[in-house]
Design a protein around this motif. Structure first.
Motif, PDB file in Angstrom:
ATOM      1  N   ASP A 100       0.814  -1.213   0.000  1.00 42.40           N
ATOM      2  CA  ASP A 100       0.000   0.000   0.000  1.00 42.40           C
ATOM      3  C   ASP A 100       0.848   1.264   0.000  1.00 42.40           C
ATOM      4  N   GLU A 101       1.933   1.262   0.751  1.00 46.65           N
ATOM      5  CA  GLU A 101       2.752   2.478   0.861  1.00 46.65           C
ATOM      6  C   GLU A 101       3.351   2.854  -0.476  1.00 46.65           C
ATOM      7  N   GLU A 102       3.859   1.851  -1.211  1.00 45.68           N
ATOM      8  CA  GLU A 102       4.445   2.143  -2.513  1.00 45.68           C
ATOM      9  C   GLU A 102       3.365   2.588  -3.494  1.00 45.68           C
ATOM     10  N   TRP A 103       2.251   1.894  -3.509  1.00 46.64           N
ATOM     11  CA  TRP A 103       1.152   2.250  -4.407  1.00 46.64           C
ATOM     12  C   TRP A 103       0.707   3.692  -4.186  1.00 46.64           C
ATOM     13  N   GLU A 104       0.464   4.039  -2.934  1.00 50.64           N
ATOM     14  CA  GLU A 104      -0.056   5.373  -2.626  1.00 50.64           C
ATOM     15  C   GLU A 104       0.954   6.460  -2.955  1.00 50.64           C
ATOM     16  N   ARG A 105       2.231   6.200  -2.728  1.00 49.95           N
ATOM     17  CA  ARG A 105       3.273   7.190  -3.034  1.00 49.95           C
ATOM     18  C   ARG A 105       3.361   7.446  -4.531  1.00 49.95           C
ATOM     19  N   VAL A 106       3.430   6.373  -5.313  1.00 49.88           N
ATOM     20  CA  VAL A 106       3.597   6.526  -6.761  1.00 49.88           C
ATOM     21  C   VAL A 106       2.353   7.161  -7.386  1.00 49.88           C
ATOM     22  N   ILE A 107       1.178   6.719  -6.997  1.00 54.17           N
ATOM     23  CA  ILE A 107      -0.051   7.284  -7.554  1.00 54.17           C
ATOM     24  C   ILE A 107      -0.186   8.756  -7.181  1.00 54.17           C
ATOM     25  N   CYS A 108       0.151   9.097  -5.948  1.00 52.89           N
ATOM     26  CA  CYS A 108       0.019  10.490  -5.513  1.00 52.89           C
ATOM     27  C   CYS A 108       0.942  11.414  -6.302  1.00 52.89           C
ATOM     28  N   ILE A 109       2.217  11.038  -6.424  1.00 51.38           N
ATOM     29  CA  ILE A 109       3.188  11.912  -7.088  1.00 51.38           C
ATOM     30  C   ILE A 109       2.964  11.950  -8.597  1.00 51.38           C
ATOM     31  N   ASN A 110       2.698  10.793  -9.188  1.00 47.39           N
ATOM     32  CA  ASN A 110       2.640  10.700 -10.651  1.00 47.39           C
ATOM     33  C   ASN A 110       1.278  11.045 -11.242  1.00 47.39           C
ATOM     34  N   LEU A 111       0.212  10.941 -10.446  1.00 44.83           N
ATOM     35  CA  LEU A 111      -1.128  11.158 -10.990  1.00 44.83           C
ATOM     36  C   LEU A 111      -1.923  12.211 -10.222  1.00 44.83           C
ATOM     37  N   THR A 112      -2.012  12.064  -8.908  1.00 43.65           N
ATOM     38  CA  THR A 112      -2.819  13.010  -8.136  1.00 43.65           C
ATOM     39  C   THR A 112      -2.255  14.422  -8.223  1.00 43.65           C
ATOM     40  N   VAL A 113      -0.945  14.570  -8.053  1.00 37.78           N
ATOM     41  CA  VAL A 113      -0.352  15.910  -8.111  1.00 37.78           C
ATOM     42  C   VAL A 113      -0.543  16.568  -9.482  1.00 37.78           C
ATOM     43  N   PRO A 114      -0.282  15.891 -10.601  1.00 34.53           N
ATOM     44  CA  PRO A 114      -0.557  16.532 -11.891  1.00 34.53           C
ATOM     45  C   PRO A 114      -2.012  16.966 -12.059  1.00 34.53           C
ATOM     46  N   ILE A 115      -2.951  16.165 -11.579  1.00 34.99           N
ATOM     47  CA  ILE A 115      -4.353  16.563 -11.684  1.00 34.99           C
ATOM     48  C   ILE A 115      -4.622  17.789 -10.813  1.00 34.99           C
ATOM     49  N   ARG A 116      -4.051  17.824  -9.627  1.00 37.62           N
ATOM     50  CA  ARG A 116      -4.199  19.014  -8.782  1.00 37.62           C
ATOM     51  C   ARG A 116      -3.575  20.242  -9.444  1.00 37.62           C
ATOM     52  N   MET A 117      -2.437  20.046 -10.096  1.00 37.67           N
ATOM     53  CA  MET A 117      -1.795  21.167 -10.788  1.00 37.67           C
ATOM     54  C   MET A 117      -2.685  21.686 -11.913  1.00 37.67           C
ATOM     55  N   MET A 118      -3.280  20.771 -12.670  1.00 41.76           N
ATOM     56  CA  MET A 118      -4.174  21.200 -13.746  1.00 41.76           C
ATOM     57  C   MET A 118      -5.384  21.934 -13.170  1.00 41.76           C
ATOM     58  N   ARG A 119      -5.941  21.406 -12.110  1.00 42.44           N
ATOM     59  CA  ARG A 119      -7.074  22.071 -11.463  1.00 42.44           C
ATOM     60  C   ARG A 119      -6.700  23.487 -11.016  1.00 42.44           C
ATOM     61  N   ALA A 120      -5.475  23.646 -10.539  1.00 43.79           N
ATOM     62  CA  ALA A 120      -5.053  24.943 -10.015  1.00 43.79           C
ATOM     63  C   ALA A 120      -4.806  25.979 -11.111  1.00 43.79           C
ATOM     64  N   VAL A 121      -4.320  25.554 -12.290  1.00 44.80           N
ATOM     65  CA  VAL A 121      -4.004  26.535 -13.341  1.00 44.80           C
ATOM     66  C   VAL A 121      -5.178  26.818 -14.261  1.00 44.80           C
ATOM     67  N   LEU A 122      -6.167  25.932 -14.297  1.00 42.99           N
ATOM     68  CA  LEU A 122      -7.260  26.104 -15.261  1.00 42.99           C
ATOM     69  C   LEU A 122      -8.051  27.398 -15.074  1.00 42.99           C
ATOM     70  N   PRO A 123      -8.329  27.855 -13.851  1.00 42.10           N
ATOM     71  CA  PRO A 123      -9.049  29.124 -13.741  1.00 42.10           C
ATOM     72  C   PRO A 123      -8.330  30.287 -14.415  1.00 42.10           C
ATOM     73  N   ALA A 124      -7.020  30.378 -14.242  1.00 39.61           N
ATOM     74  CA  ALA A 124      -6.260  31.459 -14.881  1.00 39.61           C
ATOM     75  C   ALA A 124      -6.263  31.303 -16.392  1.00 39.61           C
ATOM     76  N   MET A 125      -6.096  30.088 -16.879  1.00 41.44           N
ATOM     77  CA  MET A 125      -6.094  29.859 -18.325  1.00 41.44           C
ATOM     78  C   MET A 125      -7.459  30.168 -18.934  1.00 41.44           C
ATOM     79  N   LYS A 126      -8.522  29.809 -18.236  1.00 38.10           N
ATOM     80  CA  LYS A 126      -9.864  30.115 -18.731  1.00 38.10           C
ATOM     81  C   LYS A 126     -10.086  31.632 -18.772  1.00 38.10           C
ATOM     82  N   GLU A 127      -9.621  32.315 -17.747  1.00 38.45           N
ATOM     83  CA  GLU A 127      -9.807  33.763 -17.695  1.00 38.45           C
ATOM     84  C   GLU A 127      -9.047  34.474 -18.809  1.00 38.45           C
ATOM     85  N   GLN A 128      -7.833  33.992 -19.110  1.00 36.38           N
ATOM     86  CA  GLN A 128      -7.039  34.631 -20.166  1.00 36.38           C
ATOM     87  C   GLN A 128      -7.327  34.043 -21.541  1.00 36.38           C
TER      88      GLN A 128
END
Length: 259
Positions: A100-128
């Motif tokens: 579980d520890e390895e699964w959660e670490r890899v999924i969080c860094i490789n998938l969850t974080v990129p999705i959070r990053m996209m969620r965070a930048v999309l409002p600015a990109m939509k506005e501009q």
């Protein structure tokens, strides 16, 4: 590709490997780079380029993504390009050995974080009314035979997220594409937690990897794809030369994707 001049570009994993090469290339092409990494500042970039800002953060931490993007917008008032590059490898574990520890670490860094990053930048990109997102996926994003189950699942997920974001926001003039590097000589191998290394899994998958790499004089496998090769692919997707490319998966692997 002078059309990336003065564009504000966020690059995660900027202190080493593909992220460092990408940040350097954008800076050389006169873009403004906001680099994020859990590691130390890439000092040469900071010393050489006044248009480089470094933000040290563990993006898996609570609110770290939101804080980083707020800092970038606060400094530059916009975000034109996001490059999700930071990632870690797994220990070649299979479904019967993954912990579980390895699964959660890899999924969080490789998938969850990129999705959070996209969620965070999309409002600015939509506005501009425009923006470009490039996700660094992998051959393992379209193959089940080149990595362990955690890394493979994370990159398959990132491929799906890329396609989903591309279609959802294509009418907002926001593009989302992915590069799929083959084996690249970076320090990602150092991210493997050896207590989770699965030798049986490695022995099963590595013959596929060997079809892609060359060998040195002692027979040691050597990647043929360089970090600069991947960086140039990312820069192309960020540029106006790729303005009608959206939802694409671009292999950078010297034909490894054909098998």
């Amino acid at each position: 590709m002078s059309n990336i001049q003065n564009r504000v570009i966020v690059v995660t994993g900027c202190s080493s490997g593909i992220g460092l090469a990408t940040a350097r290339l954008f800076l050389e092409r006169q873009a403004i780079v906001f680099g994020i990494d859990v590691g130390a500042v890439p000092q040469k970039l900071a010393d050489t380029h006044s248009t480089f800002t470094f933000h040290q953060a563990d993006l898996t931490s609570d609110q770290a993504v939101e804080h980083a993007i707020a800092k970038c917008i606060g400094k530059h008032n916009r975000i034109d390009v996001l490059v999700n590059c930071a990632g870690v490898s797994d220990g070649w574990s299979s479904a019967d050995t993954i912990q579980d520890e390895e699964w959660e670490r890899v999924i969080c860094i490789n998938l969850t974080v990129p999705i959070r990053m996209m969620r965070a930048v999309l409002p600015a990109m939509k506005e501009q009314k425009g923006g470009s997102i490039i996700n660094v996926a992998s051959k393992a994003g379209v193959s089940g035979a080149s990595a362990g189950i955690a890394y493979t699942s994370s990159k398959h997920g990132l491929v799906g997220a890329t396609k989903n974001v591309a279609w959802r926001f294509h009418t907002d003039n926001i593009r989302c594409n992915a590069v799929l590097p083959g084996g690249v000589a970076t320090n990602i191998a150092s991210s493997v937690q050896m207590e989770h290394f699965d030798s049986a899994g490695f022995n099963s998958f590595f013959p596929t990897v060997q079809l892609h790499v060359s060998k040195d004089s002692e027979g040691t496998p050597v990647p043929v794809i360089g970090v600069d090769d991947v960086a140039r692919g990312i820069a192309f997707l960020a540029s106006d030369d790729a303005k009608m490319i959206n939802g694409a998966l671009i292999p950078i692997d010297n034909a490894w994707s054909t098998i």
